[in-house]
Design a protein around this motif. Structure first.
Motif, PDB file in Angstrom:
ATOM      1  N   ASP A  56       4.380   1.942  -0.367  1.00 15.55           N
ATOM      2  CA  ASP A  56       3.774   1.967   0.958  1.00 15.55           C
ATOM      3  C   ASP A  56       3.683   0.554   1.517  1.00 15.55           C
ATOM      4  O   ASP A  56       4.157  -0.413   0.910  1.00 15.55           O
ATOM      5  N   TRP A  57       3.055   0.422   2.687  1.00 16.62           N
ATOM      6  CA  TRP A  57       3.100  -0.834   3.436  1.00 16.62           C
ATOM      7  C   TRP A  57       2.413  -1.989   2.721  1.00 16.62           C
ATOM      8  O   TRP A  57       2.757  -3.154   2.941  1.00 16.62           O
ATOM      9  N   ASP A  58       1.426  -1.694   1.844  1.00 13.40           N
ATOM     10  CA  ASP A  58       0.720  -2.794   1.178  1.00 13.40           C
ATOM     11  C   ASP A  58       1.231  -3.053  -0.237  1.00 13.40           C
ATOM     12  O   ASP A  58       0.641  -3.828  -0.985  1.00 13.40           O
ATOM     13  N   GLY A  59       2.354  -2.402  -0.604  1.00 11.24           N
ATOM     14  CA  GLY A  59       2.963  -2.657  -1.903  1.00 11.24           C
ATOM     15  C   GLY A  59       2.525  -1.729  -3.009  1.00 11.24           C
ATOM     16  O   GLY A  59       2.952  -1.894  -4.158  1.00 11.24           O
ATOM     17  N   PRO A  91       7.530  -7.586  -9.198  1.00  5.46           N
ATOM     18  CA  PRO A  91       8.240  -7.351  -7.930  1.00  5.46           C
ATOM     19  C   PRO A  91       9.748  -7.548  -8.071  1.00  5.46           C
ATOM     20  O   PRO A  91      10.529  -6.795  -7.483  1.00  5.46           O
ATOM     21  N   GLU A  92      10.151  -8.544  -8.849  1.00  6.75           N
ATOM     22  CA  GLU A  92      11.582  -8.794  -9.036  1.00  6.75           C
ATOM     23  C   GLU A  92      12.267  -7.607  -9.713  1.00  6.75           C
ATOM     24  O   GLU A  92      13.411  -7.260  -9.378  1.00  6.75           O
ATOM     25  N   GLU A  93      11.569  -6.963 -10.650  1.00  5.62           N
ATOM     26  CA  GLU A  93      12.145  -5.802 -11.325  1.00  5.62           C
ATOM     27  C   GLU A  93      12.330  -4.640 -10.356  1.00  5.62           C
ATOM     28  O   GLU A  93      13.326  -3.910 -10.429  1.00  5.62           O
ATOM     29  N   PHE A  94      11.374  -4.454  -9.443  1.00 10.60           N
ATOM     30  CA  PHE A  94      11.516  -3.381  -8.459  1.00 10.60           C
ATOM     31  C   PHE A  94      12.662  -3.674  -7.495  1.00 10.60           C
ATOM     32  O   PHE A  94      13.397  -2.763  -7.093  1.00 10.60           O
ATOM     33  N   ILE A  95      12.808  -4.921  -7.109  1.00 11.40           N
ATOM     34  CA  ILE A  95      13.909  -5.292  -6.212  1.00 11.40           C
ATOM     35  C   ILE A  95      15.251  -5.025  -6.896  1.00 11.40           C
ATOM     36  O   ILE A  95      16.178  -4.478  -6.286  1.00 11.40           O
ATOM     37  N   ARG A  96      15.355  -5.391  -8.186  1.00 18.70           N
ATOM     38  CA  ARG A  96      16.597  -5.148  -8.926  1.00 18.70           C
ATOM     39  C   ARG A  96      16.840  -3.654  -9.115  1.00 18.70           C
ATOM     40  O   ARG A  96      17.973  -3.173  -8.992  1.00 18.70           O
ATOM     41  N   LEU A 118       8.192  -7.668   2.761  1.00 21.18           N
ATOM     42  CA  LEU A 118       7.752  -7.097   1.494  1.00 21.18           C
ATOM     43  C   LEU A 118       6.653  -7.972   0.901  1.00 21.18           C
ATOM     44  O   LEU A 118       6.831  -9.184   0.752  1.00 21.18           O
ATOM     45  N   PRO A 119       5.479  -7.396   0.566  1.00 21.51           N
ATOM     46  CA  PRO A 119       4.394  -8.211  -0.003  1.00 21.51           C
ATOM     47  C   PRO A 119       4.825  -8.885  -1.303  1.00 21.51           C
ATOM     48  O   PRO A 119       5.628  -8.341  -2.067  1.00 21.51           O
TER      49      PRO A 119
END
Length: 314
Positions: A56-59, A91-96, A118-119
Motif C-alpha cells: 500500500d501507499w505507506d509501504g 526493501p532491496e529484496e522486494f525491489i529485486r 516508494l518509501p
C-alpha cells in the motif's frame, strides 16, 4: 441479492486467483484499503508460495491468501508461515523480487499507482488478508486470537453471480462494528482495476464478465488460434448458463465482444491479433491438424479476426 455457491464458478484456485487479481484492488479500495498487486504465487521459501502479494501507499506489505471453498484450520498456519517468511525482507529484496520474478519496476509502478515515491522503509508492517467462501469455526477463532495479539489480519467471504462479486467481512468478534461490504458490479466499464502487472490498452475497456470468461476458458483452448466469432459463441453459451432470473446484465454483442477482447488481450501480452482467410474453421478445444494461413494485417484476402497464442505463453 442472492449469490450462488461461488466455488462452482471456478475449476481451481488458480482461476479464482486470476479473477481476483483483476478486481481485488478495486474492491479493497472501496473499503479504504488501497493496494497495488506485486505478483501472484510469490515464492517465500521452500514449498511456500503466497497467492497474492501487495503493497500500500505507506509501504505496508500485504499477504493475501485465497481459498476456493472453506478456510480450514490449517489456513492459520499457512498465513503465519507467509508472514514469517517476508517479515525480515529488506526493501532491496522486494525491489529485486518484483523485477526478477514478476517483471515489475517497483519504483516506477509505485510512483504511477500512488503518485508518491516508494518509501525507504517498506515492509516495516505486514498485513494478512484471507478471502474464502466460508470459514471453519476453528479458523475464525484462531484468526481472532492472532488479531487480539497484535497481528494485522483481515478476513472476508466472497460471493459471486453475474450481477457482481462481493466481499463481506468475516471473523468479527461479538460487539465489533462490522465493516461495510464491497461489491464490484459486472456492468462496471469505465474504471480499470489497479494491477501493476497489467497495462491497459487504449480503447474499449473490457467488462468484468468478459475478463472472467477469458480467465476461465483461455487455459482450456487447445488450439493456439481462436477465432473471435467462435470465442463469442462460447461466451454467449456461458453467459446463458450463468444468467439468473431478473439479471440486469446483457450479453455483449459480437462487435462489443471483439472490441473489448482486443483491449484485454493486447494488455496481457500473451496473444497476438491475426487475420485468416474466409471459410477457415477452427475448433478451439481441439488441436490444429494443420496451421492455417495467417497475416498480421488485412492483406491478401485475410480478413477473419482471430487471436494466436504467443510462443511460450499459456
Amino acid at each position: 441479492m442472492t449469490y450462488r455457491d461461488s466455488s462452482d464458478e471456478f475449476d481451481c484456485e488458480a482461476d479464482l486467483e486470476s479473477f481476483l487479481e483483476v478486481v481485488l484492488p478495486q474492491l479493497l479500495a472501496s473499503l479504504d484499503m488501497n493496494v497495488m498487486i506485486i505478483g501472484r504465487q510469490v515464492s517465500a521459501g521452500p514449498r511456500c508460495r503466497i497467492d497474492l502479494l501487495a503493497i500500500d501507499w505507506d509501504g505496508t506489505v500485504y499477504v493475501i491468501e485465497l481459498k476456493l471453498g472453506a478456510a480450514l484450520p490449517e489456513t492459520t498456519a499457512q498465513v503465519l508461515d507467509y508472514l514469517n517468511a517476508i517479515e525480515n525482507r529488506s526493501p532491496e529484496e522486494f525491489i529485486r523480487l518484483a523485477r526478477d520474478e514478476h517483471g515489475i519496476d517497483l519504483l516506477n509502478a509505485f510512483q504511477q499507482e500512488f503518485g508518491l515515491p516508494l518509501p525507504e522503509a517498506i515492509n516495516e508492517t505486514q498485513h494478512a488478508i484471507v478471502i474464502a467462501q466460508s470459514f471453519h469455526s476453528r479458523t475464525e477463532n484462531n484468526l481472532l486470537y492472532l488479531r487480539n495479539r497484535g497481528h494485522q489480519i483481515t478476513a472476508f467471504t466472497y460471493g459471486m453471480n453475474v450481477d457482481g462479486v462481493a466481499l463481506s467481512p468475516a471473523c468479527i468478534e461479538d460487539g465489533e462494528s462490522e465493516a461495510s461490504s464491497a461489491r464490484w458490479p459486472l456492468q462496471e466499464r469505465r474504471r480499470r482495476p489497479r494491477v501493476a502487472t497489467q497495462m491497459a490498452a487504449p480503447g474499449y475497456a473490457p467488462r468484468i464478465d468478459l475478463q472472467w470468461f477469458w480467465h476461465l476458458y483461455a487455459p482450456r483452448f487447445v488450439a493456439d488460434i481462436v477465432l473471435v466469432q467462435s470465442a463469442h459463441r462460447i461466451y454467449q453459451a456461458w453467459m446463458a448458463a450463468q444468467m439468473s432470473e431478473g439479471s440486469s446484465l446483457s450479453t455483449l454483442s459480437e462487435g462489443q465482444f471483439a472490441r473489448q477482447l482486443r483491449n484485454l488481450l493486447e494488455s496481457s501480452g500473451e496473444w497476438m491479433r491475426v487475420y485468416l482467410l474466409p471459410g477457415t474453421r477452427i475448433d478451439p478445444f481441439l488441436p490444429l491438424i494443420e496451421q492455417p494461413s495467417t497475416r498480421t494485417s488485412r492483406t491478401d484476402g485475410h480478413r477473419i479476426v482471430a487471436y494466436q497464442r504467443k510462443t511460450g505463453a499459456g
